[in-house]
Design a protein around this motif. Structure first.
Motif, short mmCIF file in Angstrom:
data_model
loop_
_atom_site.label_atom_id
_atom_site.label_comp_id
_atom_site.label_asym_id
_atom_site.label_seq_id
_atom_site.Cartn_x
_atom_site.Cartn_y
_atom_site.Cartn_z
N ALA A 32 1.02 -1.25 0.13
CA ALA A 32 -0.23 -0.01 0.01
C ALA A 32 0.97 1.24 -0.20
O ALA A 32 2.13 1.37 0.20
N ASP A 33 0.25 2.64 -0.26
CA ASP A 33 1.24 3.65 -0.42
C ASP A 33 1.42 3.93 0.94
O ASP A 33 2.32 4.70 1.11
N GLY A 34 0.42 3.79 2.03
CA GLY A 34 0.73 4.06 3.55
C GLY A 34 -0.19 3.21 4.27
O GLY A 34 -1.45 2.67 3.72
N SER A 35 0.10 2.61 5.30
CA SER A 35 -0.65 1.75 6.07
C SER A 35 -0.16 1.99 7.69
O SER A 35 0.84 2.15 7.78
N ALA A 36 -1.24 1.49 8.37
CA ALA A 36 -0.76 1.61 9.90
C ALA A 36 -1.77 0.24 10.53
O ALA A 36 -2.68 0.09 10.34
N MET A 37 -1.21 -0.18 11.70
CA MET A 37 -1.88 -0.92 12.76
C MET A 37 -2.26 -0.36 13.81
O MET A 37 -1.19 0.54 14.29
N PHE A 38 -3.54 -0.20 14.41
CA PHE A 38 -3.66 0.42 15.72
C PHE A 38 -4.30 -0.57 16.52
O PHE A 38 -5.18 -1.07 16.17
N GLU A 39 -3.68 -0.64 17.90
CA GLU A 39 -4.46 -1.25 18.73
C GLU A 39 -4.63 -0.53 20.00
O GLU A 39 -4.19 0.40 20.40
N MET A 40 -6.07 -0.79 20.55
CA MET A 40 -6.41 0.00 21.89
C MET A 40 -6.79 -1.12 22.74
O MET A 40 -8.14 -1.62 22.44
N ASP A 119 -7.99 6.27 -1.45
CA ASP A 119 -8.90 5.12 -0.98
C ASP A 119 -8.18 4.69 0.31
O ASP A 119 -7.02 4.54 0.64
N ILE A 120 -9.24 4.79 1.50
CA ILE A 120 -8.81 4.28 2.73
C ILE A 120 -9.61 2.89 3.20
O ILE A 120 -11.00 3.02 2.77
N PHE A 121 -8.79 1.92 3.26
CA PHE A 121 -9.47 0.80 3.76
C PHE A 121 -9.23 0.39 5.18
O PHE A 121 -7.94 0.27 5.63
N VAL A 122 -10.28 -0.08 5.79
CA VAL A 122 -9.97 -0.22 7.18
C VAL A 122 -10.32 -1.64 7.56
O VAL A 122 -11.37 -2.01 7.17
N GLN A 123 -9.36 -2.41 8.03
CA GLN A 123 -10.04 -4.24 8.31
C GLN A 123 -9.67 -4.17 9.85
O GLN A 123 -8.94 -3.76 10.47
N VAL A 124 -11.15 -4.68 10.31
CA VAL A 124 -10.94 -4.80 12.02
C VAL A 124 -10.59 -6.31 12.31
O VAL A 124 -10.97 -7.23 11.52
N LEU A 125 -9.23 -6.55 12.90
CA LEU A 125 -8.99 -7.89 13.37
C LEU A 125 -9.58 -8.21 14.58
O LEU A 125 -9.69 -9.64 14.48
N GLN A 126 -9.69 -7.53 15.41
CA GLN A 126 -10.28 -7.93 16.71
C GLN A 126 -11.32 -6.76 17.02
O GLN A 126 -10.75 -5.52 16.99
N ALA A 127 -12.27 -6.90 17.52
CA ALA A 127 -13.27 -6.11 17.90
C ALA A 127 -13.52 -6.04 19.45
O ALA A 127 -14.02 -7.17 19.81
N ASP A 128 -13.33 -5.18 20.03
CA ASP A 128 -13.52 -5.30 21.79
C ASP A 128 -13.97 -3.76 22.13
O ASP A 128 -13.48 -3.09 22.98
N GLY A 129 -15.06 -3.46 21.36
CA GLY A 129 -15.31 -1.82 21.66
C GLY A 129 -14.49 -0.76 20.95
O GLY A 129 -13.28 -0.97 20.91
N GLY A 130 -15.12 0.42 20.78
CA GLY A 130 -14.35 1.52 20.11
C GLY A 130 -13.54 1.00 18.83
O GLY A 130 -12.51 1.83 18.65
N THR A 131 -14.28 0.42 18.05
CA THR A 131 -13.66 0.27 16.79
C THR A 131 -13.65 1.23 15.90
O THR A 131 -12.89 1.68 15.12
N ARG A 132 -14.83 2.21 15.80
CA ARG A 132 -14.58 3.29 15.42
C ARG A 132 -13.71 4.35 15.41
O ARG A 132 -12.90 4.75 14.53
N SER A 133 -13.34 4.54 16.70
CA SER A 133 -12.52 5.46 17.16
C SER A 133 -10.88 4.79 16.87
O SER A 133 -10.26 5.38 16.20
N ALA A 134 -10.81 3.56 16.72
CA ALA A 134 -9.62 2.72 16.27
C ALA A 134 -9.23 2.84 14.92
O ALA A 134 -8.24 3.21 14.64
N CYS A 135 -10.36 2.71 14.20
CA CYS A 135 -10.24 2.94 12.62
C CYS A 135 -9.87 4.18 12.32
O CYS A 135 -9.13 4.29 11.27
N ILE A 136 -10.53 5.48 12.97
CA ILE A 136 -10.18 6.54 12.71
C ILE A 136 -8.67 6.89 12.83
O ILE A 136 -7.86 7.31 12.18
N ASN A 137 -8.12 6.52 14.10
CA ASN A 137 -6.79 6.57 14.52
C ASN A 137 -5.78 5.78 13.40
O ASN A 137 -5.07 6.56 13.13
N ALA A 138 -6.20 4.62 13.09
CA ALA A 138 -5.32 3.91 12.06
C ALA A 138 -5.54 4.71 11.05
O ALA A 138 -4.39 4.86 10.32
N ALA A 139 -6.58 5.23 10.38
CA ALA A 139 -6.64 5.84 9.16
C ALA A 139 -5.78 7.25 8.95
O ALA A 139 -4.97 7.36 8.09
#
Lengths: 245, 287
Positions: A32-40, A119-139
């Motif tokens: 990808a041109d840019g990518s990140a993993m974000f864990e909360m 294009d921004i693609f977000v993929q949830v690997l583990q969901a334990d609340g706050g996926t919306r926030s985590a996705c925005i931070n990762a994006a």
């Protein structure tokens, strides 16, 4: 059910105003041109950014002077506790895709990249609340990794209100407890709110406290993101006059 | 989507003909494999496998179910693959579904044996709890996070690693239930049974480019392929399944040649994978 013990500790041992552990990494998807993993805590998401590139589908281009921003949110089959096989594009993911797109569009300087698409693609690997926030931070991190000009970083965090206590960064159990859940997204340098969602009800003065708490959380996340990627290109630093609009 | 100029295409083909590929590998050399186990805590077993820029996750979830009437003495296993749009923008929406279905089908053929369950990499009769009444259903979910060619081999390796990471809770059946009612079962939270994964095959895909064929093709090399044959081979050197992809035909004698090459390559791959899996498990226990 008791969500805050008499000693002032939550179910997972946190204090009411304590965030879950944050962990982030950039460049996890090498193609990808840019990518990140974000864990909360146990919530883990990956974001990948492709672009700016030529508009793939001319029909979608409505405004010629601005870049087209698109977003897709998807959840892995194994991301939730009970395995569910959801068809792609259910209502919830469409809504979250839209929320993320609008939030990111607010900070990307789309007028600098006319006739192009991001294009921004977000993929949830583990969901334990706050996926919306985590996705925005990762994006945000992925966009910064792709070197896309932004007027500020957007960061997001949620806060809730259970057992007469405002709680920061709800996990899944606290989220499904039925209390209010306020998700806030802010531009920390410009000090503006770009995302605000709340369900259930709260009195006005309690809402003020809860939102204040979520905003503090966003600022803490912004500091963490700057630590992870210190080379973020933010226009505010380059053109201070932008701060006035 | 791979955009290559005429010169680049010639360079890739010429390199393969001379047994020196654009990343310096020989025709039958794999890229380095990295295995990480236990990446999804909610699953019974999981693994992430990286093969160059290809990155996949496999997870195994076990649920109690009812065995089918035709095979009352066997459990059930299903494989589902998802291609995340993070890997390729064209997978957006329903774009990845065709490839996902193709990969799921090929993996089912390569790992699960025939419809009767004969020749499966996993011993399906070990999944039975009460014959004809209760069995374990294994759901194997694969997710492609980043794709740089050779997805099938990477997914096969990830599933093998995830299965060896899997613990199935031991089940106590309440005695005294009569024959026609569903027996009551008690799932233990502490005792877990490990699988015997020594029979799980590895998949070796041979991609034909020009006159020669190569293992572990990158997406640039795959864009130049005429056809590809995926062969799954177990530790004993037995062929467990096979899939041919790609438009053009191959001479039958070439296929036999490919099988013997795959057999040779699979031995090294199994060895490498075994050591990576045990290293990953040791790493997981430490942390």
């Amino acid at each position: 059910m008791e969500f805050v013990s008499p000693e002032g500790l939550r179910l997972d041992g946190r204090r009411p105003t304590e965030m879950r552990q944050l962990r982030a990494e950039i460049g996890v998807v090498s193609k990808a041109d840019g990518s990140a993993m974000f864990e909360m805590g146990n919530t883990k998401v990956i974001a990948a950014v492709y672009g700016p590139r030529e508009v793939q589908n001319r029909g979608q281009q409505t405004n010629n002077d601005h870049a087209l921003v698109r977003c897709e949110y998807s959840m892995a089959n194994f991301s939730t506790g009970d395995r569910v096989r959801k068809p792609k594009g259910d209502r919830r993911s469409i809504e979250i895709s839209l929320v993320i797109r609008q939030t990111m569009e607010a900070c990307i300087m789309t007028h600098l990249m006319p006739r192009s698409q991001i294009d921004i693609f977000v993929q949830v690997l583990q969901a334990d609340g706050g996926t919306r926030s985590a996705c925005i931070n990762a994006a945000t991190l992925a966009l910064s990794d792709a070197g896309i000009p932004m007027c500020d970083l957007v960061t997001s965090c949620s806060a809730g209100y259970l057992n007469s206590t405002p709680l920061l960064d709800l996990n899944y159990i606290e989220d499904s407890a039925g209390g209010a859940d306020v998700t806030v997204g802010i531009l920390p340098t410009l000090d503006k709110v770009t995302l605000l969602q709340m369900d259930a009800k709260l009195s006005t003065n309690i809402f003020e406290d809860v939102m204040q708490l979520a905003t503090e959380g966003c600022k803490a996340i912004a500091n963490y993101i700057r630590e992870v990627n210190p080379f973020i290109l933010i226009a505010v630093y380059i053109w201070p006059s932008l701060k006035t609009f | 989507m791979v955009g290559l100029s005429e010169g680049e295409k010639e360079f890739i083909k010429g390199g393969i003909a001379q047994d020196l590929r654009s990343d310096g590998r020989k025709r039958y050399t794999y890229r380095p494999i990295y295995v990480e186990t236990g990446v999804i805590p909610q699953a019974n077993g999981s693994a992430r496998v990286r093969l160059g820029a290809t990155d996949v996750i496999a997870s195994v979830k076990a649920e109690l179910g009812k065995p089918s009437a035709l095979q009352p003495d066997k459990g059930k296993v299903a494989i589902f693959i998802d291609c995340s749009p993070t890997a390729e923008p064209t997978f957006e929406g329903r774009g990845g579904e065709e490839l996902s279905a193709e990969l799921s089908g090929a993996l089912q053929r390569c790992l699960l044996g025939s419809k009767s369950g004969a020749g499966a990499g996993i011993d399906l009769s070990s999944l039975i709890v009460v014959e004809g009444k209760v069995c374990w259903d294994l759901y194997i979910d694969g997710l492609v996070i980043s794709s740089d060619g050779n997805l099938l081999d990477a997914l096969g390796a990830a599933i093998k690693a995830a299965l060896s990471n899997t613990g199935i809770p031991s089940v106590h059946v309440a005695a005294g239930a009569s024959n026609d009612e569903q027996p009551e079962v008690d799932i233990s939270d502490e005792e877990f049974l490990q699988f015997d994964t020594s029979g799980v095959p590895v998949i070796v895909t041979l991609t034909k480019v020009g006159k020669h064929y190569i293992v572990d093709a990158t997406s640039e090399e795959e864009s130049q392929m005429s056809s590809a044959v995926s062969i799954s081979i177990n530790r004993q050197g037995h062929i467990c399944g096979m899939t041919k992809r790609g438009g053009s035909g191959i001479d039958p004698s070439v296929i036999l040649d490919m099988i013997s090459v795959a057999n040779f390559v699979s031995r090294q791959l199994i060895e490498k994978l075994d050591s990576e899996i045990s290293a990953a498990e040791a790493n997981e226990e430490e942390s």
